[in-house]
Design a protein around this motif. Structure first.
Motif, mmCIF file in Angstrom:
data_model
loop_
_atom_site.group_PDB
_atom_site.id
_atom_site.type_symbol
_atom_site.label_atom_id
_atom_site.label_comp_id
_atom_site.label_asym_id
_atom_site.label_seq_id
_atom_site.Cartn_x
_atom_site.Cartn_y
_atom_site.Cartn_z
ATOM 1 N N MET A 1 0.794 -1.254 -0.022
ATOM 2 C CA MET A 1 -0.242 -0.024 -0.159
ATOM 3 C C MET A 1 0.959 1.223 0.036
ATOM 4 O O MET A 1 1.772 1.370 0.884
ATOM 5 C CB MET A 1 -0.871 -0.044 1.285
ATOM 6 C CG MET A 1 -1.861 1.101 1.450
ATOM 7 S SD MET A 1 -2.942 0.967 2.746
ATOM 8 C CE MET A 1 -2.134 -0.361 3.763
ATOM 9 N N CYS A 3 3.343 1.880 -2.457
ATOM 10 C CA CYS A 3 4.361 1.961 -3.112
ATOM 11 C C CYS A 3 4.164 2.294 -4.457
ATOM 12 O O CYS A 3 5.037 2.501 -5.197
ATOM 13 C CB CYS A 3 5.028 0.415 -2.960
ATOM 14 S SG CYS A 3 4.078 -0.826 -3.936
ATOM 15 N N LYS A 5 2.264 0.663 -6.734
ATOM 16 C CA LYS A 5 2.283 -0.525 -7.728
ATOM 17 C C LYS A 5 1.163 -0.308 -8.866
ATOM 18 O O LYS A 5 1.329 -0.540 -9.915
ATOM 19 C CB LYS A 5 1.727 -1.703 -6.866
ATOM 20 C CG LYS A 5 0.565 -1.772 -6.143
ATOM 21 C CD LYS A 5 0.386 -2.836 -5.077
ATOM 22 C CE LYS A 5 -0.901 -2.811 -4.348
ATOM 23 N NZ LYS A 5 -0.836 -1.496 -3.439
ATOM 24 N N SER A 66 -0.518 -5.475 -11.214
ATOM 25 C CA SER A 66 -0.610 -4.965 -9.951
ATOM 26 C C SER A 66 -1.195 -5.987 -8.969
ATOM 27 O O SER A 66 -2.568 -6.125 -9.288
ATOM 28 C CB SER A 66 -1.106 -3.667 -9.921
ATOM 29 O OG SER A 66 -0.382 -2.951 -10.777
ATOM 30 N N GLY A 69 -1.137 -5.668 -1.387
ATOM 31 C CA GLY A 69 0.091 -5.975 -0.455
ATOM 32 C C GLY A 69 0.113 -7.342 0.284
ATOM 33 O O GLY A 69 1.038 -7.744 0.531
ATOM 34 N N TYR A 89 9.445 -6.470 -6.337
ATOM 35 C CA TYR A 89 9.401 -5.722 -4.652
ATOM 36 C C TYR A 89 9.322 -4.263 -5.119
ATOM 37 O O TYR A 89 10.539 -3.725 -5.364
ATOM 38 C CB TYR A 89 9.988 -6.419 -3.770
ATOM 39 C CG TYR A 89 10.027 -5.519 -2.555
ATOM 40 C CD1 TYR A 89 8.974 -5.009 -2.020
ATOM 41 C CD2 TYR A 89 11.110 -5.671 -1.628
ATOM 42 C CE1 TYR A 89 9.026 -4.380 -0.644
ATOM 43 C CE2 TYR A 89 11.188 -4.937 -0.456
ATOM 44 C CZ TYR A 89 10.103 -4.125 0.060
ATOM 45 O OH TYR A 89 9.905 -3.593 1.234
ATOM 46 N N LEU A 97 5.501 5.303 2.498
ATOM 47 C CA LEU A 97 4.189 4.400 2.263
ATOM 48 C C LEU A 97 3.145 4.872 2.736
ATOM 49 O O LEU A 97 2.001 4.884 2.399
ATOM 50 C CB LEU A 97 4.484 2.789 2.594
ATOM 51 C CG LEU A 97 5.480 1.974 1.810
ATOM 52 C CD1 LEU A 97 5.673 0.570 2.486
ATOM 53 C CD2 LEU A 97 5.252 1.950 0.251
ATOM 54 N N ARG A 107 -8.360 3.202 2.464
ATOM 55 C CA ARG A 107 -7.420 2.002 2.735
ATOM 56 C C ARG A 107 -7.868 1.163 3.811
ATOM 57 O O ARG A 107 -7.789 1.585 4.873
ATOM 58 C CB ARG A 107 -6.145 2.625 3.014
ATOM 59 C CG ARG A 107 -5.572 3.643 1.716
ATOM 60 C CD ARG A 107 -5.339 2.829 0.690
ATOM 61 N NE ARG A 107 -4.570 3.705 -0.146
ATOM 62 C CZ ARG A 107 -3.801 3.444 -1.172
ATOM 63 N NH1 ARG A 107 -3.466 2.238 -1.468
ATOM 64 N NH2 ARG A 107 -3.294 4.515 -1.791
ATOM 65 N N TRP A 122 3.601 -4.418 8.034
ATOM 66 C CA TRP A 122 4.590 -4.402 7.130
ATOM 67 C C TRP A 122 5.870 -5.189 7.330
ATOM 68 O O TRP A 122 6.165 -6.243 6.473
ATOM 69 C CB TRP A 122 4.843 -2.942 7.109
ATOM 70 C CG TRP A 122 5.959 -2.511 6.132
ATOM 71 C CD1 TRP A 122 6.066 -2.219 4.635
ATOM 72 C CD2 TRP A 122 7.198 -1.985 6.195
ATOM 73 N NE1 TRP A 122 7.141 -2.118 4.174
ATOM 74 C CE2 TRP A 122 7.971 -1.870 5.146
ATOM 75 C CE3 TRP A 122 8.144 -1.826 7.708
ATOM 76 C CZ2 TRP A 122 9.348 -1.256 5.053
ATOM 77 C CZ3 TRP A 122 9.275 -1.325 7.476
ATOM 78 C CH2 TRP A 122 9.998 -1.075 6.437
ATOM 79 N N ARG A 125 5.283 -8.765 6.463
ATOM 80 C CA ARG A 125 5.059 -9.061 4.892
ATOM 81 C C ARG A 125 6.510 -9.002 4.444
ATOM 82 O O ARG A 125 6.569 -9.544 3.354
ATOM 83 C CB ARG A 125 4.249 -8.346 4.386
ATOM 84 C CG ARG A 125 2.422 -8.513 4.625
ATOM 85 C CD ARG A 125 1.793 -7.403 4.026
ATOM 86 N NE ARG A 125 0.552 -7.683 4.478
ATOM 87 C CZ ARG A 125 -0.742 -6.977 3.645
ATOM 88 N NH1 ARG A 125 -0.420 -5.865 3.158
ATOM 89 N NH2 ARG A 125 -1.858 -7.225 4.069
ATOM 90 N N TYR A 129 8.016 -9.943 0.510
ATOM 91 C CA TYR A 129 8.505 -9.001 -0.573
ATOM 92 C C TYR A 129 9.893 -9.345 -0.979
ATOM 93 O O TYR A 129 10.237 -9.135 -2.024
ATOM 94 C CB TYR A 129 8.158 -7.552 -0.025
ATOM 95 C CG TYR A 129 6.753 -7.442 0.489
ATOM 96 C CD1 TYR A 129 5.505 -8.002 -0.218
ATOM 97 C CD2 TYR A 129 6.628 -6.209 1.234
ATOM 98 C CE1 TYR A 129 4.308 -7.852 0.253
ATOM 99 C CE2 TYR A 129 5.098 -5.811 1.627
ATOM 100 C CZ TYR A 129 3.950 -6.498 1.031
ATOM 101 O OH TYR A 129 2.915 -6.296 1.578
#
Length: 155
Positions: A1, A3, A5, A66, A69, A89, A97, A107, A122, A125, A129
Motif C-alpha cells: 500500500m 508503493c 504499484k 499489480s 500488498g 518488490y 508508504l 484503505r 509491514w 510481510r 516481499y
C-alpha cells in the motif's frame, strides 16, 4: 500500500506495450464494490479468498499485473506467482508508504490501526516481499521506477 504499484504497473505496461491487470480493480469489477466497501461488508478473510480465486486470471503471459500488498502472503498464492510470473518488490520506507497511502477511508487496512500495528503488518510481510525476483527503490519518481522495473523484466 502506497508503493505505487498501480501507477507504476500501468506505466510499465505502456512502456512495454503489454496488457495491464490490476487485481484490486478486477475484484471491484467482479463484485461491483470498492475494495473498502467489500472489506467492510465481508471482512478480510472473504476479501483474501476472492483475491486468491481471481489471481490466476490476472497472471497472463506477457502481462503486467499489480497485486494487493497481502496477495503474495498466502503460500498458495506465492507458489502460483513463482510458477507464472516474475515478481518485483517496489520497496520504500514505511514512512513514505504511509504518507502516500493517504486517506484511511479508502484503505481498509489502515482503519483503526495504530502506526505500531501498521509497522508490524509491514514487517510481517517483508520476508515475502524481499523474496521477489527483483527489487526496485519505489521512493523515486514513477518514471524512474517504471523504467527500472522494465529493465528487470527485459533482463
Amino acid at each position: 500500500m502506497g508503493c505505487g504499484k498501480s501507477t507504476v504497473g500501468r506505466r510499465v505496461a505502456e512502456l512495454a506495450a503489454a496488457p495491464y491487470f490490476d487485481l484490486d480493480q478486477m475484484l471491484e469489477d467482479s463484485t461491483g464494490l470498492t475494495v473498502g466497501t467489500y472489506f467492510a461488508r465481508h471482512g478480510e478473510a472473504a476479501f483474501r479468498a476472492l483475491e486468491a480465486r481471481l489471481l490466476p486470471e490476472v497472471l497472463q503471459p506477457g502481462a503486467v499485473t499489480s497485486l494487493g500488498g497481502g496477495t503474495p502472503v498466502p503460500e498458495a498464492n506465492w507458489r502460483l506467482l513463482q510458477e507464472r510470473a516474475r515478481t518485483v518488490y517496489l520497496a520504500a520506507p514505511l514512512v513514505v508508504l504511509l504518507a502516500r497511502a493517504g486517506s484511511q477511508a479508502t484503505r481498509p487496512l489502515l482503519l483503526g490501526r495504530s502506526r505500531q500495528e501498521l509497522e508490524q503488518l509491514w514487517r510481517a510481510r517483508l520476508p515475502r516481499y524481499e523474496a521477489a525476483q527483483g527489487r526496485v527503490d519505489a521512493a523515486r519518481p514513477v518514471e524512474e521506477v517504471a523504467e527500472e522495473v522494465l529493465a528487470l523484466w527485459d533482463s
